[in-house]
Design an enzyme around this catalytic site. Structure first.
Site, short mmCIF file in Angstrom:
data_model
loop_
_atom_site.label_atom_id
_atom_site.label_comp_id
_atom_site.label_asym_id
_atom_site.label_seq_id
_atom_site.Cartn_x
_atom_site.Cartn_y
_atom_site.Cartn_z
N GLU A 194 0.86 -1.18 0.00
CA GLU A 194 0.00 0.00 0.00
C GLU A 194 0.90 1.23 0.00
O GLU A 194 2.08 1.15 0.37
CB GLU A 194 -0.94 0.01 1.21
CG GLU A 194 -0.25 0.14 2.54
CD GLU A 194 -1.23 0.07 3.72
OE1 GLU A 194 -2.36 -0.44 3.54
OE2 GLU A 194 -0.85 0.52 4.82
N ARG A 237 -9.73 -7.78 19.29
CA ARG A 237 -9.28 -8.20 20.61
C ARG A 237 -9.08 -6.95 21.45
O ARG A 237 -9.27 -5.83 20.99
CB ARG A 237 -7.95 -8.95 20.50
CG ARG A 237 -6.89 -8.15 19.74
CD ARG A 237 -5.53 -8.76 19.81
NE ARG A 237 -4.59 -8.17 18.87
CZ ARG A 237 -3.93 -7.04 19.05
NH1 ARG A 237 -4.16 -6.32 20.15
NH2 ARG A 237 -3.07 -6.59 18.17
#
Length: 709
Positions: A214, A308
């Site tokens: 990216e 998480r």
């Protein structure tokens, strides 16, 4: 829902959650280690649960194991043999009688197969649905999903099709995180090699070598939003955090709220909306974090979603009063969130204290942590101050007048304590140190002072670097981005707080403390000064090394006091404390002596001294050109053979230790005359890995420079 007019207390929100279904959880196994295991234990106990630990052989004596009600041994030391073995963890939970599993962060926390296996075994999973983990586990697929949901994303590049015009690019692992499998590429000819290296590292760390590219934003801001979602359609965006100051793509300093968002307040609503869209798109449940990369204008792009609890969750807890772990348990049991989360109050900053040498390529350190102590009364694994820190009788009351600090404002979440062994097998983080303040300036000043006064003996840490960052003008002005260390010079920020004059005084204090110790332990004539003679002929001498410097202390204790170089007067000396008056200024030094190490703490900084033997053992010397293992670890690759011509800085071999890959390079041009290790071999710190014989021309040039000097 409005906050109490009396106080914000940790758990205030969870106490009013609507209970829909509540299968009992009486015992929870934490499928993790270290400080996050202790963090989950703390909340689980407050909810009446017993706690089960799993531990590797290396962690058998770790504090979290001693704190557990039941502990199950997972034989081995490597994560792949222990904490990453999901079937062994589930077997341990069933054997110990647990009825729930909390994954913490790292290891199996974002492993969808493990989440499914936990539930298939009849255990409650304290985490998001496996489908959500799976969807966000692939950074490639998750970005496509986020774009479809209307969340801004950076364009994704196919590694084989990257052009010169698209450079620089960031090569990233599709699975996992923590900076592993990431490479910045500025030159097209380096791309293929970096992709191969990133893929190999990702495969080793996560079991998946898929990588993508990216655009690389060298000066981006790392902004993330804490989300909580229940089973009834409520999604909270619980404030944002800024985690821009990073090393090796890993966060070092985290804070809430973000200084960038505080400067551009319109940005907060847009961030929160994007985060809620991301959570809704995957029907998320529980606690999670949506991470964005932003620029100074406020434009932001989706990076990833961590399904998480985050390492930096304490700063959100500190400004909201929430217990995010408690909310994880409550949501897993079917409770319903109120319509709105609490508003943030004040500012909180967290730093990650690592056993590492920032000036030496962030090299991890191992050894015995002789002393680990923070001076201010602290709390551990619970929000500081929030027991009664805010009175909200009216929104018009200025923030500084609302604070009632009747509880500690420092929080230390740590997996170690005095006497712990820092091993090479796991992450080098010793602790997270979190401070709350009514303003960002107060929080930064408090945290810097707390770190500066801490007594951390036995291993080198990044403590001084953290203090310099917290006191840096650019940091205080909110000018934080991912290039902070490059922009302001790591070599400057990593310098010890104690300068050479402080080191010299510390060496004198160490010598005087040693003399006091010998006097107090002497069996005869202990009241006489050390080295006392009726007719003095020579001063007392002692030599210490501190980093690259050596200090020879020369002094005499006479009836008239201390005789030493400089304008120094001895005020008092004991085995553990020396007070000196230097140029009319009284300075206090705390001295702690260990086997082969003396640690001296003062207001001017901490100094670690190594006593220099007057008669060194010749057998301990190593041949010139020897490359020594800087830490215990595993040789994962060897790039040269005996007889090869090597250039200065050329990578020779690679070590893996403490979740990082470390390159051992040639110190100078020469010939590799010895290679003492092979790929896959475990090595201890200080062993000879290879020997480079410096070329005669280079040796001659070095000798000429030394002669001219």
């Amino acid at each position: 829902m409005a906050l109490s007019s009396e106080s914000v207390d940790q758990g205030a929100y969870t106490s009013v959650l609507k209970l829909v279904s509540a299968p009992p959880i009486t015992s929870v196994l934490v499928a993790n280690r270290g400080e996050i295991a202790r963090r989950v234990f703390r909340t689980a106990r407050s909810l009446g649960m017993s706690c089960v630990a799993v531990h590797s052989t290396a962690d058998a004596l770790a504090p979290y194991v001693a704190e557990a009600d039941v502990a199950v041994h997972l034989p081995g030391t490597a994560p792949g043999d222990t904490y990453l073995r999901g079937e062994l963890v589930i077997e341990a939970a069933l054997k110990a009688g647990a009825d729930a599993v909390h994954p913490g962060y790292g290891f199996l926390s974002e492993n969808a197969a493990f989440a499914r296996a936990v539930e298939a075994a009849g255990l409650a999973w304290i985490g998001p649905p496996a489908e959500a983990i799976e969807t966000m586990g692939s950074k490639i697929e998750s970005k496509k999903l986020m774009a479809a949901a209307g969340v801004p994303v950076l364009s994704q590049l196919v590694p084989d099709e990257v052009t010169e015009a698209e450079l620089p690019v960031l090569v990233k692992a599709s699975a996992g995180g923590g900076g592993r499998g990431m490479r910045v590429v500025h030159y097209l000819e380096e791309l293929a090699g970096e992709i191969e290296a990133a893929s190999a590292e990702a495969l080793s760390a996560f079991g998946d070598g898929t990588v993508f590219c990216e655009p690389y934003l060298a000066t981006g801001r790392h902004i993330e939003v804490q989300v909580l979602a229940d089973q009834h359609g409520t999604i909270w965006a619980v404030g944002e955090r800024e985690c821009s100051i990073q090393r090796r793509h890993q966060k070092v300093v985290e804070e809430a709220p973000s200084p960038l968002v505080e400067r551009l307040p319109w940005m907060r609503d847009e961030l929160f909306e994007a985060a809620r869209k991301a959570a809704a798109a995957i029907r998320y449940l529980g606690a999670g974090t949506v991470e964005f990369l932003a620029d100074d204008s406020g434009r932001f792009y989706f990076l990833e979603m961590n399904t998480r609890l985050q390492v930096e969750h304490p700063v959100t807890e500190s400004v909201t009063g929430l217990d995010l772990v408690q909310l994880q348990f409550e949501i897993a049991r079917g409770h319903e969130l109120p319509a709105e989360p609490p508003a943030a109050v004040g500012h909180s900053i967290e730093v990650r204290l690592y056993a590492e040498d920032p000036a030496n390529n962030w090299q991890p350190q191992t050894g015995t942590l002789h002393r680990f102590h923070f001076p201010t009364p602290t709390t551990s694994f619970a929000s500081p101050v929030h027991r009664a820190y805010v009175r909200r009788s009216g929104d018009d009351v200025p923030p500084l007048l609302r604070t009632q600090e009747s509880a500690p404002w420092v929080r230390v979440d740590s997996g170690v304590e005095s006497g712990s062994e820092v091993s090479p097998y796991y992450d080098a983080m010793l602790a997270k140190v979190i401070v709350w303040g009514a303003t960002r300036e107060v929080a930064a000043a408090r945290l810097a002072a707390e770190l500066g006064r801490a007594e951390i003996h036995g291993v080198r840490t990044n403590r001084d670097l953290l203090v310099r960052v917290l006191r840096h003008r650019a940091f205080l002005d909110g000018e934080t981005d991912t290039a902070f260390f490059e922009r302001h010079g790591l070599e400057v920020l990593a310098e010890p707080l104690a300068d050479k004059s402080t080191e010299e005084l510390a060496a004198l204090a160490a010598a005087l403390a040693d003399a006091a110790h010998r006097r107090t332990t002497a069996k005869v004539q202990g009241r006489l000064p050390s080295g006392w003679r009726n007719l003095a002929s020579q001063p007392q001498r002692k030599t210490f090394a501190a980093g690259d410097s050596t200090y020879e202390v020369s002094y005499r204790l006479t009836r008239d006091g201390l005789l030493a170089d400089g304008d120094v007067t001895l005020v008092e000396a004991s085995p553990d404390q020396v007070v000196l008056e230097v140029g009319g200024v009284r300075r206090r030094f705390a001295v702690a002596a260990y086997d082969g190490l003396v640690c001296v703490d003062s207001a001017s900084g901490s100094v670690a001294l190594t006593p220099v033997d007057r008669f060194p053992d010749p057998s301990q010397q190593v041949a010139a050109g020897s490359l020594l293992a800087p830490m215990p670890g595993t040789v994962i690759r060897v790039g040269v053979s005996v007889g090869d011509q090597v250039k200065q800085g050329q990578p020779l071999l690679w070590l893996e230790a403490m979740k990082m890959e470390h390159t051992i390079s040639a110190p100078a041009d020469g010939i590799l005359t010895e290679l003492a290790v092979a790929a896959g071999q475990q090595v201890e710190v200080g062993v000879v890995l290879a020997v480079v014989q410096v070329e005669p021309a280079v040796q001659e040039a070095v000798g000429q420079v030394e002669e001219n000097a």
